[in-house]
Design a protein around this motif. Structure first.
Motif, mmCIF file in Angstrom:
data_model
loop_
_atom_site.group_PDB
_atom_site.id
_atom_site.type_symbol
_atom_site.label_atom_id
_atom_site.label_comp_id
_atom_site.label_asym_id
_atom_site.label_seq_id
_atom_site.Cartn_x
_atom_site.Cartn_y
_atom_site.Cartn_z
ATOM 1 N N MET A 172 -18.352 7.232 7.556
ATOM 2 C CA MET A 172 -18.554 5.828 7.234
ATOM 3 C C MET A 172 -18.079 5.557 5.812
ATOM 4 O O MET A 172 -18.370 6.315 4.888
ATOM 5 C CB MET A 172 -20.030 5.452 7.350
ATOM 6 N N ALA A 173 -17.323 4.476 5.660
ATOM 7 C CA ALA A 173 -16.893 4.022 4.341
ATOM 8 C C ALA A 173 -17.841 2.919 3.893
ATOM 9 O O ALA A 173 -18.024 1.918 4.595
ATOM 10 C CB ALA A 173 -15.464 3.506 4.399
ATOM 11 N N LYS A 229 -27.912 8.826 1.066
ATOM 12 C CA LYS A 229 -28.211 9.572 2.289
ATOM 13 C C LYS A 229 -27.231 10.743 2.460
ATOM 14 O O LYS A 229 -26.061 10.640 2.108
ATOM 15 C CB LYS A 229 -28.097 8.661 3.520
ATOM 16 N N LYS A 230 -27.739 11.833 3.001
ATOM 17 C CA LYS A 230 -26.862 12.944 3.354
ATOM 18 C C LYS A 230 -26.043 12.589 4.594
ATOM 19 O O LYS A 230 -24.908 13.029 4.749
ATOM 20 C CB LYS A 230 -27.685 14.210 3.600
ATOM 21 N N ILE A 286 -21.692 11.013 9.381
ATOM 22 C CA ILE A 286 -22.295 10.349 10.541
ATOM 23 C C ILE A 286 -23.049 11.379 11.376
ATOM 24 O O ILE A 286 -22.448 12.266 11.978
ATOM 25 C CB ILE A 286 -21.218 9.673 11.408
ATOM 26 N N GLY A 287 -24.356 11.273 11.370
ATOM 27 C CA GLY A 287 -25.170 12.229 12.104
ATOM 28 C C GLY A 287 -25.299 13.540 11.350
ATOM 29 O O GLY A 287 -24.484 13.883 10.485
ATOM 30 N N LYS A 288 -26.306 14.292 11.681
ATOM 31 C CA LYS A 288 -26.580 15.554 10.987
ATOM 32 C C LYS A 288 -25.429 16.537 11.082
ATOM 33 O O LYS A 288 -25.124 17.255 10.124
ATOM 34 C CB LYS A 288 -27.858 16.173 11.568
ATOM 35 N N ASN A 289 -24.793 16.576 12.233
ATOM 36 C CA ASN A 289 -23.699 17.531 12.451
ATOM 37 C C ASN A 289 -22.314 16.916 12.249
ATOM 38 O O ASN A 289 -21.307 17.577 12.431
ATOM 39 C CB ASN A 289 -23.798 18.120 13.866
ATOM 40 N N GLY A 290 -22.290 15.647 11.863
ATOM 41 C CA GLY A 290 -21.014 14.980 11.685
ATOM 42 C C GLY A 290 -20.451 14.502 13.002
ATOM 43 O O GLY A 290 -20.778 15.035 14.078
ATOM 44 N N LEU A 291 -19.629 13.463 12.939
ATOM 45 C CA LEU A 291 -18.994 12.928 14.141
ATOM 46 C C LEU A 291 -17.556 13.431 14.187
ATOM 47 O O LEU A 291 -16.676 12.917 13.500
ATOM 48 C CB LEU A 291 -19.024 11.396 14.123
ATOM 49 N N LYS A 292 -17.360 14.468 14.968
ATOM 50 C CA LYS A 292 -16.038 15.088 15.053
ATOM 51 C C LYS A 292 -15.404 14.785 16.404
ATOM 52 O O LYS A 292 -16.096 14.638 17.411
ATOM 53 C CB LYS A 292 -16.137 16.592 14.820
ATOM 54 N N ARG A 293 -14.108 14.708 16.392
ATOM 55 C CA ARG A 293 -13.393 14.414 17.640
ATOM 56 C C ARG A 293 -12.089 15.199 17.672
ATOM 57 O O ARG A 293 -11.477 15.462 16.637
ATOM 58 C CB ARG A 293 -13.087 12.914 17.749
ATOM 59 N N LYS A 294 -11.693 15.580 18.860
ATOM 60 C CA LYS A 294 -10.422 16.275 19.049
ATOM 61 C C LYS A 294 -9.375 15.289 19.548
ATOM 62 O O LYS A 294 -9.672 14.413 20.365
ATOM 63 C CB LYS A 294 -10.580 17.414 20.060
ATOM 64 N N HIS A 295 -8.201 15.442 19.042
ATOM 65 C CA HIS A 295 -7.080 14.616 19.481
ATOM 66 C C HIS A 295 -6.140 15.483 20.314
ATOM 67 O O HIS A 295 -5.942 16.673 20.026
ATOM 68 C CB HIS A 295 -6.334 14.042 18.281
#
Length: 300
Positions: free
Chosen positions: A167-168, A178-179, A259-268
């Motif tokens: 998030m920006a 916030k962490k 974003i979220g405790k584990n981060g919001l990751k995505r594969k392309h």
């Protein structure tokens, strides 16, 4: 009359002597003489006559030499075009993505590939954005860059890279302490997105929708720079790929929040048609795309 006869006539005229023609055609003198007799026999008239130990074209020979040039030139052009088709030196690749943010890195990658393959035209089909897989199956594009797969036996997926969405927010926003943010944090926020529908927005699809959370306000704004200006003014928050946001963090009063405790990751992924017989340059492009993106952007 065969192609070898036309080459023979051309070589004799342009080399100026039998000896030089023999060397050029890699023939023996007897083989050259035999081919010349064959050509004259099939034509029904002499092609050359001797003058001071030189072979000089007859009127029929002049006509045959003219035709030989035309036919052999056309044959060479055709052979070159076929080789270029087979080896992929000429052609086009139509490409699209499911997200406009991908166009930040895509043009520069395409430009570098074009330096290696200047005769391969690369077309970015922006009209196919958001529904690239449907366009891929409809054969209106050749490659789709996607993060959302669908099950279809006619599509093959090749992993391209993995990135993280953050998030920006402005440096004055409460989230900077916030962490990481959780879905409930968005209830009172103005969320800036690039475009509708919401089903194509990563933060909604994988973070907010599963938690059944809707931001206070959602504004589609297709211009990234305009959205960032609103973020700077603390008029909203927006999600961006971390690698795309990093340059702005160095020069702007903007912070990146996990974003979220584990981060919001995505594969392309690169999506192509499963049963398509693609030319070699196409596979070279895919390899180049995979290598270049990971090397230059160091996307993790």
């Amino acid at each position: 009359m065969e192609i070898r006869h036309l080459r023979l006539i051309k070589a004799i005229v342009e080399e100026g002597s039998i000896t030089k023609a023999i060397d050029k055609l890699h023939l023996t003198q007897s083989a050259l003489s035999h081919q010349l007799k064959e050509a004259e026999y099939q034509l029904g008239t002499p092609i050359f006559f001797r003058m001071n130990k030189k072979l000089v074209l007859t009127k029929a020979g002049e006509k045959m030499y003219q035709i030989a040039n035309e036919i052999l030139d056309k044959l060479l052009q055709t052979e070159t075009q076929i080789k270029q088709m087979v080896f992929g030196e000429y052609g086009e690749i139509r490409i699209s993505t499911e997200c406009f943010s991908s166009y930040h890195w895509l043009p520069s990658v395409l430009k570098q590939f074009h330096l290696l393959y200047p005769n391969v035209e690369l077309k970015i089909v922006t009209e196919a954005t958001h529904i690239p897989l449907q366009n891929l199956l409809a054969n209106t594009i050749d490659i789709a860059i996607i993060s959302d797969q669908i099950k279809d036996n006619n599509i093959r997926y090749l992993e391209l890279f993995q990135d993280e969405v953050v998030m920006a927010v402005s440096e004055n926003h409460p989230w900077v302490h916030k962490k990481y943010v959780v879905p409930e944090d968005f209830v009172t926020e103005h969320l800036l997105i690039h475009s509708l529908p919401m089903e194509t927005v990563t933060i909604h699809q994988f973070f907010l929708a599963p938690a059944k959370v809707t931001p206070r306000k959602i504004t589609p704004l297709p211009l990234t720079e305009a959205s960032l200006e609103m973020v700077k003014a603390d008029m909203g928050v927006m999600s961006m790929a971390k690698w795309a946001l990093l340059p702005h963090l160095k020069t702007s009063p903007i912070k990146a929040i996990k974003i979220g405790k584990n981060g919001l990751k995505r594969k392309h992924f690169i999506a192509i048609r499963e049963n398509e017989n693609y030319p070699d340059y196409f596979h070279h492009f895919i390899t180049f795309l995979q290598t270049e993106i990971n090397l230059q952007w160091n996307i993790q």
